[in-house]
Design a protein around this motif. Structure first.
Motif, PDB file in Angstrom:
ATOM      1  N   UNK A   1       0.713  -1.201   0.173  1.00 59.44           N
ATOM      2  CA  UNK A   1      -0.048   0.035  -0.043  1.00 59.44           C
ATOM      3  C   UNK A   1       0.948   0.986  -0.059  1.00 59.44           C
ATOM      4  N   UNK A   2       1.412   1.621  -1.304  1.00 54.20           N
ATOM      5  CA  UNK A   2       2.170   2.940  -1.211  1.00 54.20           C
ATOM      6  C   UNK A   2       1.709   4.060  -0.586  1.00 54.20           C
ATOM      7  N   UNK A   3       0.497   4.304  -0.793  1.00 59.58           N
ATOM      8  CA  UNK A   3      -0.106   5.683  -0.099  1.00 59.58           C
ATOM      9  C   UNK A   3       0.043   5.532   1.438  1.00 59.58           C
ATOM     10  N   UNK A   4      -0.043   4.444   1.895  1.00 58.00           N
ATOM     11  CA  UNK A   4      -0.160   4.231   3.375  1.00 58.00           C
ATOM     12  C   UNK A   4       1.270   4.590   4.027  1.00 58.00           C
ATOM     13  N   UNK A   5       2.314   3.760   2.909  1.00 57.27           N
ATOM     14  CA  UNK A   5       3.745   4.044   3.427  1.00 57.27           C
ATOM     15  C   UNK A   5       4.118   5.350   3.545  1.00 57.27           C
ATOM     16  N   UNK A   6       3.733   6.115   2.280  1.00 58.42           N
ATOM     17  CA  UNK A   6       4.130   7.428   2.294  1.00 58.42           C
ATOM     18  C   UNK A   6       3.284   8.324   3.523  1.00 58.42           C
ATOM     19  N   UNK A   7       2.265   7.985   3.816  1.00 56.65           N
ATOM     20  CA  UNK A   7       1.775   8.762   5.004  1.00 56.65           C
ATOM     21  C   UNK A   7       2.317   8.451   6.042  1.00 56.65           C
ATOM     22  N   UNK A   8       2.640   7.272   6.346  1.00 59.40           N
ATOM     23  CA  UNK A   8       3.639   6.901   7.827  1.00 59.40           C
ATOM     24  C   UNK A   8       4.820   7.406   7.588  1.00 59.40           C
ATOM     25  N   UNK A   9       5.577   7.846   6.538  1.00 57.52           N
ATOM     26  CA  UNK A   9       6.740   8.787   6.516  1.00 57.52           C
ATOM     27  C   UNK A   9       6.634   9.961   6.940  1.00 57.52           C
ATOM     28  N   UNK A  10       5.368  10.689   6.314  1.00 54.09           N
ATOM     29  CA  UNK A  10       5.310  12.000   6.682  1.00 54.09           C
ATOM     30  C   UNK A  10       4.881  12.305   8.367  1.00 54.09           C
ATOM     31  N   UNK A  11       3.819  11.157   8.695  1.00 55.14           N
ATOM     32  CA  UNK A  11       3.486  11.308  10.086  1.00 55.14           C
ATOM     33  C   UNK A  11       4.631  11.030  11.036  1.00 55.14           C
ATOM     34  N   UNK A  12       5.356   9.981  10.698  1.00 49.50           N
ATOM     35  CA  UNK A  12       6.527   9.744  11.568  1.00 49.50           C
ATOM     36  C   UNK A  12       7.571  11.087  11.548  1.00 49.50           C
ATOM     37  N   UNK A  13       7.925  11.474  10.312  1.00 49.01           N
ATOM     38  CA  UNK A  13       8.526  12.774  10.222  1.00 49.01           C
ATOM     39  C   UNK A  13       8.263  13.866  11.343  1.00 49.01           C
ATOM     40  N   UNK A  14       6.743  14.225  11.263  1.00 45.75           N
ATOM     41  CA  UNK A  14       6.314  15.235  12.097  1.00 45.75           C
ATOM     42  C   UNK A  14       6.287  14.895  13.440  1.00 45.75           C
ATOM     43  N   UNK A  15       6.082  13.613  13.678  1.00 50.82           N
ATOM     44  CA  UNK A  15       6.051  13.120  15.243  1.00 50.82           C
ATOM     45  C   UNK A  15       7.464  13.287  15.821  1.00 50.82           C
ATOM     46  N   UNK A  16       8.287  12.862  15.102  1.00 48.81           N
ATOM     47  CA  UNK A  16       9.761  13.123  15.428  1.00 48.81           C
ATOM     48  C   UNK A  16      10.141  14.611  15.685  1.00 48.81           C
ATOM     49  N   UNK A  17       9.833  15.417  14.830  1.00 47.98           N
ATOM     50  CA  UNK A  17       9.819  16.884  14.942  1.00 47.98           C
ATOM     51  C   UNK A  17       9.260  17.186  16.147  1.00 47.98           C
ATOM     52  N   UNK A  18       7.930  16.993  16.462  1.00 43.94           N
ATOM     53  CA  UNK A  18       7.462  17.492  17.631  1.00 43.94           C
ATOM     54  C   UNK A  18       7.953  17.103  18.992  1.00 43.94           C
ATOM     55  N   UNK A  19       8.652  15.737  19.013  1.00 49.60           N
ATOM     56  CA  UNK A  19       9.311  15.312  20.128  1.00 49.60           C
ATOM     57  C   UNK A  19      10.666  15.993  20.232  1.00 49.60           C
ATOM     58  N   UNK A  20      11.272  16.372  19.242  1.00 47.71           N
ATOM     59  CA  UNK A  20      12.475  16.981  19.345  1.00 47.71           C
ATOM     60  C   UNK A  20      12.352  18.586  19.620  1.00 47.71           C
ATOM     61  N   UNK A  21      11.341  19.052  19.422  1.00 46.78           N
ATOM     62  CA  UNK A  21      11.024  20.599  19.677  1.00 46.78           C
ATOM     63  C   UNK A  21      10.783  20.394  21.247  1.00 46.78           C
ATOM     64  N   UNK A  22       9.924  19.644  21.635  1.00 51.45           N
ATOM     65  CA  UNK A  22       9.523  19.650  23.199  1.00 51.45           C
ATOM     66  C   UNK A  22      10.801  19.325  23.979  1.00 51.45           C
ATOM     67  N   UNK A  23      11.737  18.353  23.517  1.00 47.32           N
ATOM     68  CA  UNK A  23      12.853  17.880  24.335  1.00 47.32           C
ATOM     69  C   UNK A  23      13.986  19.059  24.163  1.00 47.32           C
ATOM     70  N   UNK A  24      13.956  19.998  23.207  1.00 47.67           N
ATOM     71  CA  UNK A  24      14.830  20.940  23.022  1.00 47.67           C
ATOM     72  C   UNK A  24      14.594  22.200  23.807  1.00 47.67           C
ATOM     73  N   UNK A  25      13.276  22.224  24.520  1.00 49.56           N
ATOM     74  CA  UNK A  25      12.851  23.470  25.177  1.00 49.56           C
ATOM     75  C   UNK A  25      14.275  23.788  26.357  1.00 49.56           C
TER      76      UNK A  25
END
Length: 145
Positions: A40-64
């Motif tokens: 399911x290529x669409x699902x894989x790509x959505x997972x990549x985008x969601x994972x990237x944004x989740x990692x970004x949120x985690x890094x932002x909160x931990x960087x405070x």
């Protein structure tokens, strides 16, 4: 006696001189996109985008806290901006099924770089995650066409 539908010896096999469909020996026809090999290529790509944004949120909160300790100039309003960006990233990660979410993710990267006006390290994080987001967009374009 065995059931012919379940007997693996009676299953349809391609002749030995012809490669099976989807095998490495088969060449894609000209003008057709190459299959990605993903179920399911669409699902894989959505997972990549969601994972990237989740990692970004985690890094932002931990960087405070490190920014506050090292930089010292990160006050209440700046922390609120960082937390708001992290919440926005988590929210976007949850709606990656929507086509506009990819555009909103790009805007989020620009907002994070703009937050560099509050502290230089936020600009550095913005550049890093903008590059990661650009790679995710490239992978999306390659897989989905």
């Amino acid at each position: 006696m065995t059931d012919p539908e379940r007997d693996p010896r009676t299953s349809e096999q391609p002749p030995a001189d012809q490669p099976a469909a989807g095998s490495p020996g088969e060449q894609p026809t000209v003008g057709q996109p190459r299959p990605s090999g993903l179920r399911n290529p669409e699902r894989a790509v959505r997972g990549l985008g969601a994972g990237t944004l989740s990692l970004e949120a985690l890094v932002l909160v931990l960087a405070i806290q490190p920014i506050r300790v090292v930089g010292g100039d990160l006050g209440g309003p700046a922390i609120a901006v960082v937390v708001a960006l992290a919440v926005a990233a988590i929210g976007l990660a949850g709606v990656m099924r929507r086509p506009w979410a990819w555009h909103a993710g790009t805007v989020l990267q620009g907002l994070l770089m703009l937050a560099g006006l509050l502290h230089w390290s936020l600009f550095a994080l913005g550049v890093i995650f903008a590059l990661v987001w650009a790679y995710a967009l490239h992978v999306r374009r390659v897989i989905l066409g």
